[in-house]
Scaffold this motif. Structure first.
Motif, short mmCIF file in Angstrom:
data_model
loop_
_atom_site.label_atom_id
_atom_site.label_comp_id
_atom_site.label_asym_id
_atom_site.label_seq_id
_atom_site.Cartn_x
_atom_site.Cartn_y
_atom_site.Cartn_z
N TYR A 194 -5.08 6.83 -2.08
CA TYR A 194 -4.72 5.67 -1.67
C TYR A 194 -4.13 4.32 -2.40
N ILE A 249 -6.27 4.15 4.71
CA ILE A 249 -7.18 4.99 4.47
C ILE A 249 -8.41 5.62 5.21
N GLY A 266 -10.36 4.65 -2.12
CA GLY A 266 -9.12 3.86 -2.28
C GLY A 266 -9.00 3.50 -3.52
N SER A 310 -11.73 8.47 1.66
CA SER A 310 -10.47 9.07 0.24
C SER A 310 -9.14 9.12 0.87
N VAL A 340 -11.42 -0.58 0.70
CA VAL A 340 -10.55 0.40 0.19
C VAL A 340 -11.46 0.61 -0.79
N TYR A 378 -5.16 9.62 2.13
CA TYR A 378 -3.67 8.70 2.27
C TYR A 378 -3.61 8.63 3.53
N GLY A 423 -0.98 13.32 0.67
CA GLY A 423 -1.29 13.02 1.69
C GLY A 423 -1.74 13.58 3.40
N ASN A 460 0.68 -1.30 -0.04
CA ASN A 460 -0.18 -0.34 -0.07
C ASN A 460 0.87 1.12 0.41
#
Lengths: 190, 190
Positions: free
Chosen positions: A87, B82, A122, B85, A117, B87, B122, A80
């Motif tokens: 993400y 996550i 993501g 949405s 996810v 990161y 992120g 990841n």
């Protein structure tokens, strides 16, 4: 090489060999991720294999030796990270079969994680390599999840990947250039 | 408990004790992440400690015992995942000092990684706990990065966290509710 209980192999002593064909899918992806990192494109890493440590020997503060430990089942996928604010989360599998991927190679907890996810916004996918066909496919997790929900088959035929996956061409510099597929996805989503 | 060479402790045999005060910051964060997962809010996990395996004994295919292995330095932070949405990526540190956090507890590769995370869009941050003061701070990574670039001090004073961090109140159900801070951030960013 060390054999994991699931039959996967890991290098005990890490030797980085750039540009060498015939490496495992994991090596190729790690190599690709290093490339992305070097060229400042994305920060995507393989998670270490979880290990339950039961005995450690201390010679000094800085040199601890683990003398007893056991492999644990990971609760998520293997890879990841972040790319263009997205993400990214995926699992990679390779098979020696020319005709199909055995479904049980994809664990239920990995599917559940990928489903989550996607729900959270993501990008969840899988990278599947048919070693003997020299083909590596990018498949969005949603497609695999839906297929496995609907089928009673115990494997996913190679032809399914041809129709539902995106072939990732092998490239000497970027072994498994999966960000190219994501770039295309971003373009189409706009 | 097993002592890591860096002085951190990990449970050799994992015993989950919910709702018990006096746990380590790592335990509290893992507990919080399990809570987020259960209530379908976020998928954030601690990465396993990377271990270099040099010897394995095989009794059968399913029971492999590692008999020699060594701790490795992680190349990134400890936690990622996550949420809405976004990161999410962070590192957690706890100190027994009442007055400051020793800067070298934050490794250069962790700062470099967090800087990259921010650049890619992120949310990068740190969770710092002053154990004896019973205070846990959320600090955006950008603030710590800038502070460490400008200072010649070898530690970050407690007062700096009071002024630049966000205190995370301890809650019985959600021990370190860091998503509350991120919710506020999202609200302000709109």
């Amino acid at each position: 090489m060390i054999n994991y209980p699931n039959g996967k192999q890991v290098k005990a002593e890490k030797v980085i060999e750039y540009g060498k064909r015939g490496m495992s899918l994991e090596d190729d992806i790690n190599d690709t991720n290093r490339y992305y990192l070097e060229f400042d494109r994305a920060a995507i890493y393989k998670k270490p294999t979880p290990i339950r440590i039961t005995k450690v020997e201390y010679k000094s503060r800085s040199t601890a030796k683990i003398t007893e430990a056991f492999f644990q089942t990971p609760s998520t996928t293997d890879y990841n990270g972040i790319y263009k604010s997205l993400y990214i989360d995926f699992e990679a599998k390779e098979t020696q079969s020319k005709t199909a991927l055995v479904s049980k190679m994809i664990h239920p907890h990995q599917l559940a994680h990928l489903e989550r996810v996607i729900r959270y916004g993501g990008i969840g996918f899988m990278i599947i390599r048919f070693n003997l066909l020299d083909e590596t496919y990018f498949v969005f997790a949603s497609k695999i999840i839906n297929y496995l929900k609907e089928t009673t088959r115990k494997s996913i035929p190679h032809q399914w990947f041809v129709e539902n996956g995106i072939l990732i061409p092998y490239n000497y510099a970027v072994k498994v250039d999966y960000l190219k597929v994501i770039d295309q996805y971003i373009l189409e989503a706009k």
